[in-house]
Design a protein around this motif. Structure first.
Motif, PDB file in Angstrom:
ATOM      1  N   PHE A  38      79.955  17.259  54.950  1.00 14.27           N
ATOM      2  CA  PHE A  38      79.580  16.661  56.232  1.00 14.27           C
ATOM      3  C   PHE A  38      78.073  16.587  56.414  1.00 14.27           C
ATOM      4  CE2 PHE A  38      79.406  21.106  57.260  1.00 14.27           C
ATOM      5  CZ  PHE A  38      78.376  21.211  58.171  1.00 14.27           C
ATOM      6  N   ASP A  39      77.333  17.357  55.619  1.00 11.69           N
ATOM      7  CA  ASP A  39      75.888  17.448  55.817  1.00 11.69           C
ATOM      8  C   ASP A  39      75.074  16.932  54.633  1.00 11.69           C
ATOM      9  OD1 ASP A  39      76.572  19.430  54.038  1.00 11.69           O
ATOM     10  OD2 ASP A  39      75.299  20.954  54.940  1.00 11.69           O
ATOM     11  N   GLY A  40      75.676  16.113  53.790  1.00 11.64           N
ATOM     12  CA  GLY A  40      74.914  15.649  52.641  1.00 11.64           C
ATOM     13  C   GLY A  40      75.593  14.510  51.913  1.00 11.64           C
ATOM     14  N   GLU A  41      75.022  14.178  50.778  1.00 11.97           N
ATOM     15  CA  GLU A  41      75.512  13.067  49.976  1.00 11.97           C
ATOM     16  C   GLU A  41      76.679  13.483  49.097  1.00 11.97           C
ATOM     17  OE1 GLU A  41      72.412  11.043  47.842  1.00 11.97           O
ATOM     18  OE2 GLU A  41      70.990  11.382  49.465  1.00 11.97           O
ATOM     19  N   ARG A  42      77.411  12.482  48.636  1.00 11.60           N
ATOM     20  CA  ARG A  42      78.569  12.704  47.768  1.00 11.60           C
ATOM     21  C   ARG A  42      78.154  13.453  46.506  1.00 11.60           C
ATOM     22  NH1 ARG A  42      83.221   8.434  46.367  1.00 11.60           N
ATOM     23  NH2 ARG A  42      83.934   9.316  48.333  1.00 11.60           N
ATOM     24  N   GLU A  43      79.004  14.406  46.127  1.00 10.50           N
ATOM     25  CA  GLU A  43      78.831  15.180  44.897  1.00 10.50           C
ATOM     26  C   GLU A  43      80.083  14.972  44.055  1.00 10.50           C
ATOM     27  OE1 GLU A  43      76.285  18.648  47.215  1.00 10.50           O
ATOM     28  OE2 GLU A  43      78.357  19.045  46.665  1.00 10.50           O
ATOM     29  N   ILE A  44      79.903  14.828  42.754  1.00 11.80           N
ATOM     30  CA  ILE A  44      81.017  14.538  41.864  1.00 11.80           C
ATOM     31  C   ILE A  44      81.236  15.703  40.908  1.00 11.80           C
ATOM     32  CG2 ILE A  44      81.913  12.988  40.068  1.00 11.80           C
ATOM     33  CD1 ILE A  44      81.679  11.602  42.761  1.00 11.80           C
ATOM     34  N   GLY A  45      82.482  16.138  40.782  1.00 13.84           N
ATOM     35  CA  GLY A  45      82.857  17.109  39.770  1.00 13.84           C
ATOM     36  C   GLY A  45      83.230  18.475  40.321  1.00 13.84           C
ATOM     37  N   ARG A  46      84.148  19.110  39.597  1.00 16.02           N
ATOM     38  CA  ARG A  46      84.617  20.453  39.958  1.00 16.02           C
ATOM     39  C   ARG A  46      83.474  21.466  39.910  1.00 16.02           C
ATOM     40  NH1 ARG A  46      88.989  21.673  36.224  1.00 16.02           N
ATOM     41  NH2 ARG A  46      90.335  20.443  37.563  1.00 16.02           N
ATOM     42  N   ASP A  47      82.596  21.360  38.909  1.00 18.42           N
ATOM     43  CA  ASP A  47      81.482  22.311  38.817  1.00 18.42           C
ATOM     44  C   ASP A  47      80.533  22.172  40.000  1.00 18.42           C
ATOM     45  OD1 ASP A  47      82.429  23.456  36.501  1.00 18.42           O
ATOM     46  OD2 ASP A  47      81.202  22.199  35.188  1.00 18.42           O
TER      47      ASP A  47
END
Length: 138
Positions: A38-47
């Motif tokens: 909710f407070d940032g950009e999309r992040e990709i990946g389980r790690d």
């Protein structure tokens, strides 16, 4: 997946977060899960999600209560609406100083599911309300 299986998967994810069992939560997501905090950009990946969960746990102790789950027909999408009950326990960069502030806020998450795994998690809460709740002078 059926609607009921999707709802069970989402409930298991939220239960794992409430138990601070990040390994159990991460076991339910795909390797390339898309996470929209909710407070940032999309992040990709389980790690990347593992890193985010660890960072949040360092600064906040949160639980989700009053959970209402919903599923779209076909079990591909689901949503959870809940009350976030938390304690701000260690100052996070860019936020007010942590003095053990307790807060209660409405929140939600939207999920996509494929192949029995969560492939997207989009978190929602009002960041203005959240920052105000963290303010020690409230």
């Amino acid at each position: 997946m059926s609607d009921d299986e999707t709802l069970s998967l989402v409930q298991s994810y939220l239960d794992a977060l409430n138990a601070n069992d990040h390994d159990a939560a991460l076991a339910l997501v795909s390797e390339d899960v898309a996470h929209d905090p909710f407070d940032g950009e999309r992040e990709i990946g389980r790690d990347r999600l593992r890193w985010r969960l660890g960072l949040e746990a360092r600064h906040f102790d949160e639980r989700f209560a009053d959970i209402a789950l919903m599923s779209a027909p076909g079990g591909v999408r689901a949503a959870a609406e809940f009350t976030v009950r938390g304690t701000y326990r260690a100052t996070a960069e860019g936020l007010p100083e942590a003095t053990g502030q307790n807060y209660t806020l409405p929140g939600g998450m939207f999920f996509e599911v494929d192949g029995g795994e969560i492939t997207r998690i989009s978190e929602q809460r009002n960041p203005v309300q959240w920052r105000a709740a963290l303010s020690p002078s409230r």
